[in-house]
Design a protein around this motif. Structure first.
Motif, PDB file in Angstrom:
ATOM      1  N   LEU A 200       0.816  -1.218   0.000  1.00  0.00           N
ATOM      2  CA  LEU A 200       0.000   0.000   0.000  1.00  0.00           C
ATOM      3  C   LEU A 200       0.850   1.269   0.000  1.00  0.00           C
ATOM      4  O   LEU A 200       0.620   2.197  -0.797  1.00  0.00           O
ATOM      5  CB  LEU A 200      -0.933  -0.004   1.226  1.00  0.00           C
ATOM      6  CG  LEU A 200      -1.756   1.267   1.422  1.00  0.00           C
ATOM      7  CD1 LEU A 200      -2.816   1.387   0.344  1.00  0.00           C
ATOM      8  CD2 LEU A 200      -2.417   1.273   2.800  1.00  0.00           C
ATOM      9  N   ALA A 201       1.858   1.313   0.881  1.00  0.00           N
ATOM     10  CA  ALA A 201       2.641   2.548   1.020  1.00  0.00           C
ATOM     11  C   ALA A 201       3.305   2.932  -0.307  1.00  0.00           C
ATOM     12  O   ALA A 201       3.294   4.109  -0.695  1.00  0.00           O
ATOM     13  CB  ALA A 201       3.696   2.371   2.125  1.00  0.00           C
ATOM     14  N   ASP A 202       3.841   1.971  -1.028  1.00  0.00           N
ATOM     15  CA  ASP A 202       4.489   2.286  -2.311  1.00  0.00           C
ATOM     16  C   ASP A 202       3.471   2.800  -3.324  1.00  0.00           C
ATOM     17  O   ASP A 202       3.750   3.744  -4.067  1.00  0.00           O
ATOM     18  CB  ASP A 202       5.184   1.036  -2.880  1.00  0.00           C
ATOM     19  CG  ASP A 202       6.439   0.681  -2.088  1.00  0.00           C
ATOM     20  OD1 ASP A 202       6.955   1.580  -1.394  1.00  0.00           O
ATOM     21  OD2 ASP A 202       6.869  -0.482  -2.154  1.00  0.00           O
ATOM     22  N   ARG A 203       2.305   2.178  -3.359  1.00  0.00           N
ATOM     23  CA  ARG A 203       1.293   2.635  -4.326  1.00  0.00           C
ATOM     24  C   ARG A 203       0.818   4.049  -3.996  1.00  0.00           C
ATOM     25  O   ARG A 203       0.562   4.839  -4.889  1.00  0.00           O
ATOM     26  CB  ARG A 203       0.103   1.661  -4.355  1.00  0.00           C
ATOM     27  CG  ARG A 203       0.407   0.347  -5.054  1.00  0.00           C
ATOM     28  CD  ARG A 203      -0.849  -0.482  -5.309  1.00  0.00           C
ATOM     29  NE  ARG A 203      -1.486  -0.926  -4.083  1.00  0.00           N
ATOM     30  CZ  ARG A 203      -1.061  -1.964  -3.346  1.00  0.00           C
ATOM     31  NH1 ARG A 203      -0.006  -2.651  -3.725  1.00  0.00           N
ATOM     32  NH2 ARG A 203      -1.697  -2.325  -2.248  1.00  0.00           N
ATOM     33  N   VAL A 204       0.705   4.337  -2.711  1.00  0.00           N
ATOM     34  CA  VAL A 204       0.275   5.698  -2.329  1.00  0.00           C
ATOM     35  C   VAL A 204       1.357   6.709  -2.702  1.00  0.00           C
ATOM     36  O   VAL A 204       1.066   7.770  -3.263  1.00  0.00           O
ATOM     37  CB  VAL A 204      -0.060   5.766  -0.825  1.00  0.00           C
ATOM     38  CG1 VAL A 204      -0.285   7.210  -0.385  1.00  0.00           C
ATOM     39  CG2 VAL A 204      -1.289   4.907  -0.517  1.00  0.00           C
ATOM     40  N   ARG A 205       2.618   6.378  -2.415  1.00  0.00           N
ATOM     41  CA  ARG A 205       3.712   7.312  -2.749  1.00  0.00           C
ATOM     42  C   ARG A 205       3.727   7.596  -4.255  1.00  0.00           C
ATOM     43  O   ARG A 205       4.012   8.720  -4.679  1.00  0.00           O
ATOM     44  CB  ARG A 205       5.052   6.740  -2.301  1.00  0.00           C
ATOM     45  CG  ARG A 205       5.371   7.066  -0.835  1.00  0.00           C
ATOM     46  CD  ARG A 205       6.816   6.714  -0.493  1.00  0.00           C
ATOM     47  NE  ARG A 205       6.978   5.287  -0.310  1.00  0.00           N
ATOM     48  CZ  ARG A 205       6.901   4.666   0.871  1.00  0.00           C
ATOM     49  NH1 ARG A 205       6.697   5.375   1.970  1.00  0.00           N
ATOM     50  NH2 ARG A 205       7.040   3.374   0.971  1.00  0.00           N
ATOM     51  N   ALA A 206       3.368   6.586  -5.055  1.00  0.00           N
ATOM     52  CA  ALA A 206       3.404   6.771  -6.513  1.00  0.00           C
ATOM     53  C   ALA A 206       2.363   7.797  -6.975  1.00  0.00           C
ATOM     54  O   ALA A 206       2.597   8.522  -7.945  1.00  0.00           O
ATOM     55  CB  ALA A 206       3.160   5.425  -7.201  1.00  0.00           C
ATOM     56  N   VAL A 207       1.225   7.854  -6.283  1.00  0.00           N
ATOM     57  CA  VAL A 207       0.191   8.819  -6.713  1.00  0.00           C
ATOM     58  C   VAL A 207       0.244  10.120  -5.900  1.00  0.00           C
ATOM     59  O   VAL A 207      -0.463  11.072  -6.214  1.00  0.00           O
ATOM     60  CB  VAL A 207      -1.234   8.209  -6.632  1.00  0.00           C
ATOM     61  CG1 VAL A 207      -1.364   7.014  -7.560  1.00  0.00           C
ATOM     62  CG2 VAL A 207      -1.618   7.848  -5.190  1.00  0.00           C
ATOM     63  N   ALA A 208       1.048  10.138  -4.839  1.00  0.00           N
ATOM     64  CA  ALA A 208       1.127  11.339  -3.990  1.00  0.00           C
ATOM     65  C   ALA A 208       2.581  11.717  -3.745  1.00  0.00           C
ATOM     66  O   ALA A 208       3.075  11.644  -2.609  1.00  0.00           O
ATOM     67  CB  ALA A 208       0.404  11.109  -2.667  1.00  0.00           C
ATOM     68  N   PRO A 209       3.290  12.138  -4.807  1.00  0.00           N
ATOM     69  CA  PRO A 209       4.708  12.496  -4.623  1.00  0.00           C
ATOM     70  C   PRO A 209       4.870  13.671  -3.657  1.00  0.00           C
ATOM     71  O   PRO A 209       5.944  13.846  -3.069  1.00  0.00           O
ATOM     72  CB  PRO A 209       5.159  12.866  -6.049  1.00  0.00           C
ATOM     73  CG  PRO A 209       3.909  13.092  -6.827  1.00  0.00           C
ATOM     74  CD  PRO A 209       2.839  12.291  -6.201  1.00  0.00           C
ATOM     75  N   GLN A 210       3.814  14.444  -3.463  1.00  0.00           N
ATOM     76  CA  GLN A 210       3.871  15.589  -2.532  1.00  0.00           C
ATOM     77  C   GLN A 210       3.846  15.143  -1.076  1.00  0.00           C
ATOM     78  O   GLN A 210       4.082  15.936  -0.162  1.00  0.00           O
ATOM     79  CB  GLN A 210       2.700  16.554  -2.803  1.00  0.00           C
ATOM     80  CG  GLN A 210       1.313  16.082  -2.319  1.00  0.00           C
ATOM     81  CD  GLN A 210       0.586  15.118  -3.267  1.00  0.00           C
ATOM     82  OE1 GLN A 210       1.210  14.500  -4.114  1.00  0.00           O
ATOM     83  NE2 GLN A 210      -0.718  14.977  -3.106  1.00  0.00           N
ATOM     84  N   GLY A 211       3.518  13.850  -0.838  1.00  0.00           N
ATOM     85  CA  GLY A 211       3.429  13.314   0.522  1.00  0.00           C
ATOM     86  C   GLY A 211       2.000  13.318   1.034  1.00  0.00           C
ATOM     87  O   GLY A 211       1.100  13.897   0.424  1.00  0.00           O
TER      88      GLY A 211
END
Ligand SMILES: NC(=O)c1ccc[n+]([C@@H]2O[C@H](COP(=O)([O-])OP(=O)(O)OC[C@H]3O[C@@H](n4cnc5c(N)ncnc54)[C@H](OP(=O)(O)O)[C@@H]3O)[C@@H](O)[C@H]2O)c1
Length: 312
Positions: A200-211
């Motif tokens: 999950l964390a990697d997929r979220v980082r991919a769509v939210a580069p702003q954090g």
């Protein structure tokens, strides 16, 4: 007078639920009795019925499940001045909602707008009040939150659907987790969908580069460690469904709020639903006799959406 109710006298599976004919409940001070038009199923209903949340082996007296109720006031208790016989209302019941007749405290009720159906009205109380509470606790209360990125884990569930929409309306950028089957539903609410589970964390980082600034776990499926990692702090994370995880990681667990604040939130939510600015969760109805089936369908996710019982 007597009327039908669903009740259980011991903990267990859906088979412990039975339909009984009982004396109509009598409203106490500050309460009304409702002729129930619709009552919604919440996960808490089957968690309580299972006994998983109980200290003793069996409830001390027969219990009628259910909190969410919509109906018509048919009797008022002492001290009730704000509601009268014939008023159409929705809110939280006292002593169970899976019944033809149910009690509610006036403090927990708001009026049903004419344009909102009974089943949609019954679907709203728990999920809408929880969504407002969650956002307030995360610092995304009323106002403009443009520039804030919120992660909603469990975005396709009843609480998730409401939380996402209200956060989007307040300007937040929202990422919502759901199964593959519900990615489009989450997108339709104005959020960026991500599949939940391992990675999950990697997929979220991919769509939210702003954090991610804030995160809420509305599913209770073990994501808290990822949410803390993504936000950088347990103080930026909230859960409504993972008590043990919250204890372990120092995350806040929220289980309820001030009844007057919750009722004001419900009034606002139902007004927004009435004028089309907030979409209620999709509703699937069952007759009262199928309460056990409805609870099971919710628990095992056989039927998505908000499951609502109709007494007649
Ligand atoms: N503490 C409180 O104040 C409070 C208030 C209300 C509810 N709750 C609790 O919050 C939880 C959700 O309630 P609800 O009414 O929204 O339930 P719901 O409508 O039944 O929705 C549950 C959602 O969980 C999602 N889900 C399943 N597995 C998941 C996973 N591994 N990761 C992320 N999401 C997953 C499902 O998504 P898919 O459909 O896409 O599989 C589903 O949409 C329940 O445990 C309930 O008891 C607590």
């Amino acid at each position: 007078m007597t009327s039908r109710a669903v009740q259980y006298r011991r903990f267990g599976g859906p088979e412990v639920l039975e339909i009984v004919e009982r004396e109509d409940p009598v409203p106490g001070e500050g309460q009304v009795r409702l002729a129930v038009r619709a009552a919604a199923v919440n996960p808490l209903d089957w968690k309580l019925r299972s006994g998983a949340m109980a200290a003793a082996d069996a409830p001390p007296e027969p219990r009628v499940p259910g909190f969410d109720v919509a109906g018509v006031v048919e009797a008022v208790g002492d001290g009730v001045v704000d509601l009268a016989v014939g008023d159409e209302v929705l809110g939280k019941s006292v002593g169970g909602a899976y019944a033809e007749k149910a009690l509610a405290s006036v403090r927990g009720l708001t009026r049903k707008p004419a344009g909102v159906s009974w089943e949609v009205a019954a679907a709203l109380p728990v999920v809408a009040t929880t969504a407002y509470r969650v956002l307030a606790l995360l610092g995304l209360d009323e106002g403009d939150h443009t520039g804030t990125t919120l992660l909603v884990d469990g975005a396709a569930g009843g609480v998730g659907v409401m939380t996402v929409q209200i956060a989007v309306a307040r300007g937040a950028t929202v990422i919502g987790t759901a199964s593959e089957a519900h990615q489009d539903d989450v997108r339709a609410l104005g959020a960026t969908p991500v599949v939940y589970g391992e990675g999950l964390a990697d997929r979220v980082r991919a769509v939210a580069p702003q954090g991610v600034d804030r995160a809420v776990d509305t599913a209770g499926k073990g994501s808290l460690r990822d949410l803390v990692e993504l936000t950088g702090s347990p103080e930026k994370v909230l859960t409504i469904a993972d008590y043990a995880g919250a204890q372990e990681l120092g995350v806040t667990f929220s289980s309820g709020g001030d009844p007057d604040v919750e009722t004001r939130a419900l009034a606002e939510a139902v007004a927004l639903v009435a004028d089309g600015r907030l979409r209620a969760p999709a509703v699937v109805t069952y007759p009262l006799e199928q309460a056990g089936q409805a609870q099971d369908d919710n628990q095992y996710r056989r039927v998505a959406g908000k499951l609502v019982l109709l007494p007649s």
